[in-house]
Design an enzyme around this catalytic site. Structure first.
Site, PDB file in Angstrom:
ATOM      1  NE  ARG A  93       5.627  -0.332  10.298  1.00 36.72           N
ATOM      2  CZ  ARG A  93       4.519  -0.409   9.553  1.00 36.72           C
ATOM      3  NH1 ARG A  93       4.466   0.243   8.403  1.00 36.72           N
ATOM      4  NH2 ARG A  93       3.513  -1.140   9.937  1.00 36.72           N
ATOM      5  NE  ARG A 103      -5.246  -1.550   9.750  1.00 28.95           N
ATOM      6  CZ  ARG A 103      -3.982  -1.310   9.335  1.00 28.95           C
ATOM      7  NH1 ARG A 103      -3.680  -0.192   8.704  1.00 28.95           N
ATOM      8  NH2 ARG A 103      -3.059  -2.159   9.543  1.00 28.95           N
ATOM      9  CE  LYS A 161      -2.071  -1.235   3.886  1.00 30.67           C
ATOM     10  NZ  LYS A 161      -1.415  -2.538   4.157  1.00 30.67           N
ATOM     11  NE  ARG A 209       2.037  -5.198  11.003  1.00 31.68           N
ATOM     12  CZ  ARG A 209       3.138  -5.016  10.277  1.00 31.68           C
ATOM     13  NH1 ARG A 209       4.295  -5.504  10.697  1.00 31.68           N
ATOM     14  NH2 ARG A 209       3.087  -4.353   9.147  1.00 31.68           N
ATOM     15  NE  ARG A 239       7.552  -2.369   6.333  1.00 29.43           N
ATOM     16  CZ  ARG A 239       6.240  -2.269   6.500  1.00 29.43           C
ATOM     17  NH1 ARG A 239       5.498  -1.755   5.532  1.00 29.43           N
ATOM     18  NH2 ARG A 239       5.690  -2.698   7.604  1.00 29.43           N
TER      19      ARG A 239
END
Ligand code: AP5
Ligand code: MG
Ligand code: ZN
Length: 216
Positions: free
Chosen positions: A160, A88, A13, A171, A127
């Protein structure tokens, strides 16, 4: 135009939002980015949100709905906006409809970036994010030219807190339980657009671009 970028954690996203908000000339509104900014600054919202975010749980709906109501009332949203990471939950989707009603706008589409769970874990665990501009990189799939330095702005890259294995698993579970039902909500409204998010970054961008061209 008003779009929602939808999809599980790690679908891409944030990666696709960069080009899409430029293409549509509307602000990119990422609730995750806004919450992380609040955590960093130690605001009241940040203090409330931090423990949920670190575990990979959703932050309570009332906090997110107030945040979005406030953000969408800013002047830069008059020409439209691109939502990333909101709504969400079903209550968030219903609240968004009310907010849009009040400002006389409709969603033009909900772009669902579809990616399977094995690939999501690979993406999230590799990431890296730029501390200054928020750009997303991946140590294998999208590495920066110089290690740990942002190509775009020279900022430092970091991992993160919720990109650790335990939080990633949580998650993904939270997504299935609480967020996936929102897809049905938009399908019924006939504004859901499915995009195959397993392709290369540039190919996904091209698919979104041609979807927009078809709509114009
Ligand atoms: P948020 O920041 O929204 O995180 P998320 O939904 O978990 O999504 P991500 O940002 O992790 O993934 P992304 O889809 O943006 O992927 P990216 O482009 O970076 O939310 C964080 C937390 O805040 C939540 O857990 C919750 O606590 C709270 N929160 C936020 N909104 C909330 C709400 N509305 N209600 C309640 N709580 C809320 O890409 C991932 C990686 O893959 C990158 O390394 C990238 O380089 C790579 N990549 C991208 N595309 C490709 C591709 N096509 N091929 C190969 N690699 C790719
Ligand atoms: Mg993101
Ligand atoms: Zn940067």
């Amino acid at each position: 135009m008003q779009f929602v970028l939808f999809g599980p954690p790690g679908a891409g996203k944030g990666t696709q939002a960069k080009f899409l908000s430029e293409e549509l000339n509307v602000p990119h509104i990422s609730t995750g980015d806004i919450l992380r900014e609040n955590v960093k600054k130690g605001t009241a919202l940040g203090l409330k949100a931090k423990s949920y975010m670190d575990k990979g749980e959703l932050v309570p709906d009332n906090l997110l709905i107030d945040l979005i109501k406030d953000r969408l009332s800013q002047p830069d949203c008059r020409k439209g906006f691109l939502l990333d990471g909101f709504p969400r939950t079903i209550p968030q989707a219903e609240a968004l409809d009310e907010i849009l009603d009040d400002i006389n706008k409709n969603l033009d589409g909900v772009i669902n970036i579809d990616v399977g769970s094995g690939e999501l874990v690979r993406r999230l665990s590799g990431r890296r994010i730029c501390r200054s501009c928020g750009a997303s990189y991946h140590v294998v799939f999208n590495p920066p030219k110089a290690k740990d330095i942002c190509d775009a702005c020279g900022g430092e890259l970091y991992q993160r807190a919720d990109d650790q294995e335990a939080a990633i698993k949580n998650r993904l579970n939270v997504y299935v339980r609480q967020t996936q039902p929102v897809l049905e909500y938009y399908k019924k409204k006939n504004i859901l657009i499915d995009i195959d998010g397993e392709k290369e970054i540039d190919e996904v961008t091209a698919d979104i671009r041609s979807m927009l061209a078809d709509m114009a």
